[in-house]
Design a protein around this motif. Structure first.
Motif: not given
Length: 78
Positions: A2-3, A19-20, A39-42
């Motif tokens: 994931p990004l 990264h993993s 950061m937390i995204g939608n």
């Protein structure tokens, strides 16, 4: 893999790192080298299957008419 989005605590620069999920890297700002925070995204959610729409809970007319006709045939047979 994931990004993940990171934001610099010093200058506010936002960037992404690949990264993993199990890895916890020490990510530094690409511009100034200061500490960063993740950061937390939608997140997009997609509901699939039955039971998620208002039309799924409604009884169809064909089911109710077939059940009433079977009751009538039982009464005639008696």
């Amino acid at each position: 893999m994931p990004l993940y989005k990171y934001k610099c605590k010093n200058c506010g620069y936002e960037f992404t790192v690949l990264h993993s999920m199990n890895e916890t890297p020490e990510v530094k700002c690409e511009l100034c080298g200061s500490e960063t925070e993740k950061m937390i995204g939608n997140v997009g959610i997609s509901f699939k299957g039955e039971g998620f729409y208002i039309t799924d809970s409604r009884k169809s007319k064909s089911k109710s008419s077939s059940s009433s006709s079977s009751k009538e045939s039982d009464q005639i047979a008696s």
